[in-house]
Design a protein around this motif. Structure first.
Motif, PDB file in Angstrom:
ATOM      1  N   ALA A 315       0.830  -1.219   0.000  1.00 32.80           N
ATOM      2  CA  ALA A 315       0.000   0.000   0.000  1.00 32.80           C
ATOM      3  C   ALA A 315       0.858   1.260   0.000  1.00 32.80           C
ATOM      4  CB  ALA A 315      -0.948  -0.012   1.197  1.00 32.80           C
ATOM      5  N   GLY A 316       1.966   1.211  -0.756  1.00 32.26           N
ATOM      6  CA  GLY A 316       2.810   2.381  -0.914  1.00 32.26           C
ATOM      7  C   GLY A 316       3.825   2.616   0.185  1.00 32.26           C
ATOM      8  N   ALA A 317       3.832   1.777   1.214  1.00 37.16           N
ATOM      9  CA  ALA A 317       4.759   1.967   2.336  1.00 37.16           C
ATOM     10  C   ALA A 317       5.746   0.807   2.416  1.00 37.16           C
ATOM     11  CB  ALA A 317       3.982   2.070   3.644  1.00 37.16           C
ATOM     12  N   GLU A 318       6.984   1.108   2.850  1.00 39.02           N
ATOM     13  CA  GLU A 318       7.955   0.046   3.101  1.00 39.02           C
ATOM     14  C   GLU A 318       7.573  -0.678   4.383  1.00 39.02           C
ATOM     15  OE1 GLU A 318      12.621  -0.394   4.355  1.00 39.02           O
ATOM     16  OE2 GLU A 318      12.149   1.106   2.819  1.00 39.02           O
ATOM     17  N   VAL A 319       7.438  -2.001   4.302  1.00 38.82           N
ATOM     18  CA  VAL A 319       6.946  -2.769   5.453  1.00 38.82           C
ATOM     19  C   VAL A 319       7.907  -3.869   5.904  1.00 38.82           C
ATOM     20  CG1 VAL A 319       4.488  -2.324   5.046  1.00 38.82           C
ATOM     21  CG2 VAL A 319       5.607  -4.246   3.875  1.00 38.82           C
ATOM     22  N   GLY A 320       8.967  -4.132   5.142  1.00 36.30           N
ATOM     23  CA  GLY A 320       9.864  -5.208   5.534  1.00 36.30           C
ATOM     24  C   GLY A 320      11.045  -5.313   4.604  1.00 36.30           C
ATOM     25  N   GLY A 348      -0.187 -16.183   0.808  1.00 34.38           N
ATOM     26  CA  GLY A 348      -1.072 -15.664  -0.224  1.00 34.38           C
ATOM     27  C   GLY A 348      -1.152 -14.152  -0.247  1.00 34.38           C
ATOM     28  N   THR A 349      -0.709 -13.488   0.836  1.00 35.40           N
ATOM     29  CA  THR A 349      -0.724 -12.028   0.876  1.00 35.40           C
ATOM     30  C   THR A 349       0.192 -11.467  -0.218  1.00 35.40           C
ATOM     31  OG1 THR A 349      -1.129 -12.039   3.257  1.00 35.40           O
ATOM     32  CG2 THR A 349      -0.277  -9.996   2.314  1.00 35.40           C
ATOM     33  N   ALA A 350      -0.283 -10.460  -0.925  1.00 33.63           N
ATOM     34  CA  ALA A 350       0.488  -9.840  -2.003  1.00 33.63           C
ATOM     35  C   ALA A 350       1.232  -8.616  -1.475  1.00 33.63           C
ATOM     36  CB  ALA A 350      -0.430  -9.443  -3.151  1.00 33.63           C
ATOM     37  N   VAL A 351       2.542  -8.573  -1.726  1.00 36.48           N
ATOM     38  CA  VAL A 351       3.355  -7.395  -1.435  1.00 36.48           C
ATOM     39  C   VAL A 351       4.198  -7.111  -2.678  1.00 36.48           C
ATOM     40  CG1 VAL A 351       3.385  -7.729   1.060  1.00 36.48           C
ATOM     41  CG2 VAL A 351       5.165  -8.795  -0.333  1.00 36.48           C
ATOM     42  N   GLU A 352       5.102  -6.145  -2.580  1.00 36.41           N
ATOM     43  CA  GLU A 352       5.981  -5.825  -3.702  1.00 36.41           C
ATOM     44  C   GLU A 352       7.420  -5.730  -3.211  1.00 36.41           C
ATOM     45  OE1 GLU A 352       3.496  -3.096  -6.782  1.00 36.41           O
ATOM     46  OE2 GLU A 352       3.931  -2.175  -4.822  1.00 36.41           O
ATOM     47  N   GLY A 353       8.360  -6.100  -4.081  1.00 38.76           N
ATOM     48  CA  GLY A 353       9.769  -5.951  -3.791  1.00 38.76           C
ATOM     49  C   GLY A 353      10.380  -4.912  -4.705  1.00 38.76           C
ATOM     50  N   ALA A 354      11.241  -4.041  -4.124  1.00 40.74           N
ATOM     51  CA  ALA A 354      11.889  -2.987  -4.911  1.00 40.74           C
ATOM     52  C   ALA A 354      13.172  -3.544  -5.520  1.00 40.74           C
ATOM     53  CB  ALA A 354      12.196  -1.792  -4.026  1.00 40.74           C
ATOM     54  N   LEU A 355      13.119  -3.864  -6.814  1.00 40.34           N
ATOM     55  CA  LEU A 355      14.251  -4.481  -7.488  1.00 40.34           C
ATOM     56  C   LEU A 355      14.667  -3.623  -8.676  1.00 40.34           C
ATOM     57  CD1 LEU A 355      16.047  -7.058  -7.436  1.00 40.34           C
ATOM     58  CD2 LEU A 355      14.486  -8.052  -9.109  1.00 40.34           C
ATOM     59  N   ARG A 356      15.887  -3.106  -8.616  1.00 39.86           N
ATOM     60  CA  ARG A 356      16.457  -2.303  -9.699  1.00 39.86           C
ATOM     61  C   ARG A 356      15.509  -1.173 -10.135  1.00 39.86           C
ATOM     62  NH1 ARG A 356      18.682  -7.429 -10.719  1.00 39.86           N
ATOM     63  NH2 ARG A 356      17.036  -8.142 -12.112  1.00 39.86           N
ATOM     64  N   MET A 359       8.987  -1.786  -8.788  1.00 39.84           N
ATOM     65  CA  MET A 359       8.206  -2.524  -7.800  1.00 39.84           C
ATOM     66  C   MET A 359       7.630  -3.763  -8.469  1.00 39.84           C
ATOM     67  SD  MET A 359       8.298  -1.152  -4.823  1.00 39.84           S
ATOM     68  CE  MET A 359       8.712   0.400  -4.030  1.00 39.84           C
ATOM     69  N   LEU A 360       8.075  -4.934  -8.019  1.00 38.56           N
ATOM     70  CA  LEU A 360       7.667  -6.191  -8.642  1.00 38.56           C
ATOM     71  C   LEU A 360       6.868  -7.034  -7.666  1.00 38.56           C
ATOM     72  CD1 LEU A 360      11.038  -7.028 -10.442  1.00 38.56           C
ATOM     73  CD2 LEU A 360       9.013  -5.907 -11.402  1.00 38.56           C
ATOM     74  N   PRO A 361       5.887  -7.814  -8.177  1.00 39.50           N
ATOM     75  CA  PRO A 361       5.001  -8.572  -7.292  1.00 39.50           C
ATOM     76  C   PRO A 361       5.717  -9.710  -6.559  1.00 39.50           C
ATOM     77  CG  PRO A 361       4.098  -8.397  -9.529  1.00 39.50           C
ATOM     78  CD  PRO A 361       5.502  -7.938  -9.606  1.00 39.50           C
ATOM     79  N   VAL A 362       5.346  -9.861  -5.290  1.00 42.98           N
ATOM     80  CA  VAL A 362       5.848 -10.938  -4.426  1.00 42.98           C
ATOM     81  C   VAL A 362       4.658 -11.456  -3.634  1.00 42.98           C
ATOM     82  CG1 VAL A 362       7.414 -11.531  -2.547  1.00 42.98           C
ATOM     83  CG2 VAL A 362       8.090  -9.785  -4.200  1.00 42.98           C
ATOM     84  N   SER A 363       4.557 -12.773  -3.483  1.00 42.22           N
ATOM     85  CA  SER A 363       3.494 -13.320  -2.633  1.00 42.22           C
ATOM     86  C   SER A 363       4.097 -14.032  -1.434  1.00 42.22           C
ATOM     87  CB  SER A 363       2.598 -14.279  -3.422  1.00 42.22           C
ATOM     88  OG  SER A 363       3.352 -15.342  -3.953  1.00 42.22           O
ATOM     89  N   VAL A 364       3.461 -13.875  -0.284  1.00 39.83           N
ATOM     90  CA  VAL A 364       3.872 -14.582   0.928  1.00 39.83           C
ATOM     91  C   VAL A 364       3.566 -16.069   0.741  1.00 39.83           C
ATOM     92  CG1 VAL A 364       3.515 -14.802   3.415  1.00 39.83           C
ATOM     93  CG2 VAL A 364       3.477 -12.539   2.341  1.00 39.83           C
ATOM     94  N   ALA A 365       4.525 -16.924   1.112  1.00 36.58           N
ATOM     95  CA  ALA A 365       4.400 -18.366   0.885  1.00 36.58           C
ATOM     96  C   ALA A 365       4.643 -19.120   2.182  1.00 36.58           C
ATOM     97  CB  ALA A 365       5.410 -18.819  -0.174  1.00 36.58           C
ATOM     98  N   SER A 366       4.076 -20.311   2.270  1.00 34.67           N
ATOM     99  CA  SER A 366       4.336 -21.183   3.413  1.00 34.67           C
ATOM    100  C   SER A 366       5.769 -21.706   3.348  1.00 34.67           C
ATOM    101  CB  SER A 366       3.359 -22.366   3.412  1.00 34.67           C
ATOM    102  OG  SER A 366       2.028 -21.923   3.526  1.00 34.67           O
TER     103      SER A 366
END
Length: 376
Positions: A315-320, A348-356, A359-366
């Motif tokens: 949601a536009g904020a750095e969280v981790g 299953g939660t969708a976040v994004e990673g800042a790569l080069r 902002m690219l999609p990343v999903s939380v996984a077990s």
């Protein structure tokens, strides 16, 4: 894992000559010259370990023997430094544990085994001097002996039992986390059925003078290849296992790190030996109420790995932040671990990673990314 030493100050492993003969590419790691890969390359070494058997030289790890007046005194003394239950661990068995600090952070993760009249402890290479000093300062009446004349080899993979049983048939009777003694190439070896790849396998402590004959005898089996640090890292990452100094450190609590399974019932609130370890107030509170953040598995979309240090956003904020990341050969895609607020830690939660710059999609996984293949 701490600062790497300059090349001219690196410590050579006792098997340095064998690594050179096998084509090992040596790199600095935790102050040692370590093979990062051999001729086959990281990808093939990883896949071979998952399919057959890989031989790893982990002689940089610290090997320590603890002795006390009696078994109960020794166990209770060691429990003053770790949230793990030491008392009650049966002779011939091993357990994963953590050394914690007064703030509830992790000084190191380790393995400890009950070998009757003593405990055998294996600690991380970059932490071993500090760990040994910590134990000597905080275990009055306990003898803390660093073992410096033995190599440590890990034989990992579904073919590990058959390869080792050619030399010592009795190992086939061992189950996951059993420890014992076997004779290999005429030398008494200390053995555990354990490892850090998610596969079945063994860790073998061998007198230095016998290490090369034992290694050559294992490598004579066509199913066994030498494996370097590169594949060791991708194997443990797919298995969801922490690397000290990266996924866990002195600022990380065991509960944040999702390592609460390493704290047995006896040491938790209501247990007969609850608390009594450094940082217990924070750790037991987080066990009860949950931590603010959690270590999670992460699956970046596409083929590009997201490595340590990549920031995570929601949601536009750095969280981790990602703490470990690589391409996972066995899952045919990038895998990573990192920390997110507990509210975003659900698979299953969708976040994004800042790569080069993107902002690219990343999903939380077990975790783990692959099911473990231990012999229970």
């Amino acid at each position: 894992m701490g600062q790497d030493a300059p090349a001219d100050e690196m410590i050579d492993l006792p098997l340095a000559g064998l690594h050179a003969e096998l084509g090992g590419k040596m790199v600095p790691f935790a102050g040692y010259a370590m093979p990062v890969q051999y001729a086959a390359g990281v990808m093939k070494e990883h896949q071979h370990t998952r399919a057959a058997a890989g031989l790893f030289d982990v002689s940089h790890m610290g090997q320590v023997i603890l002795r006390g007046a009696d078994a109960e005194t020794l166990a209770l003394a060691f429990e003053s430094l770790t949230p793990a239950a030491v008392l009650g661990l049966k002779e011939g068995r091993q357990r994963y544990g953590l050394l914690t600090n007064d703030a509830g952070g992790i000084l190191d993760d380790l393995m400890f085994a009950n070998r009757g009249d003593h405990l055998f402890v294996v600690v991380n290479a970059a932490c071993k001097a500090a760990d040994i000093a910590h134990m000597r300062a905080n275990l009055p009446g306990i003898e803390v002996e660093e073992i410096t004349d033995r190599c440590l080899l890990a034989l990992q993979g579904p073919g590990a039992e058959a390869a080792l049983a050619r030399l010592a048939p009795e190992v086939a009777e061992m189950r996951f986390m059993d420890v014992g003694y076997v004779t290999l190439e005429g030398a008494e070896c200390w053995i555990s059925r354990s490892g850090y790849t998610g596969e079945d396998g063994f860790e073998i402590s061998i007198p230095n003078e016998a290490a090369e004959p034992v290694a050559r005898a294992l490598l004579a089996d066509d199913s066994v290849l030498p494996i370097g640090l590169g594949a060791r890292d991708s194997l443990r990452l797919e298995a969801g296992l922490c690397l000290y100094g990266h996924d866990i450190d002195e600022t990380t609590s065991p509960i944040e790190a999702a390592l609460q399974w390493s704290i047995q019932k006896a040491r938790r609130a209501g247990g007969d030996r609850a608390g009594g370890f450094p940082g217990a107030e924070r750790i037991l509170a987080e066990l009860d109420s949950g931590p603010a953040r959690l270590r999670v598995g992460l699956r970046p979309e596409g083929r590009a790995p997201m490595r340590e240090g990549v920031t995570l956003h929601h949601a536009g904020a750095e969280v981790g932040r990602i703490t470990s990341g690589a391409f996972g050969p066995s899952v045919a895609g990038p895998v990573a671990m990192g920390y997110l607020p507990a509210a975003l830690a659900t698979p299953g939660t969708a976040v994004e990673g800042a790569l080069r710059g993107k902002m690219l999609p990343v999903s939380v996984a077990s975790l783990p990314f692959l099911p473990a293949n231990f012999k229970r």
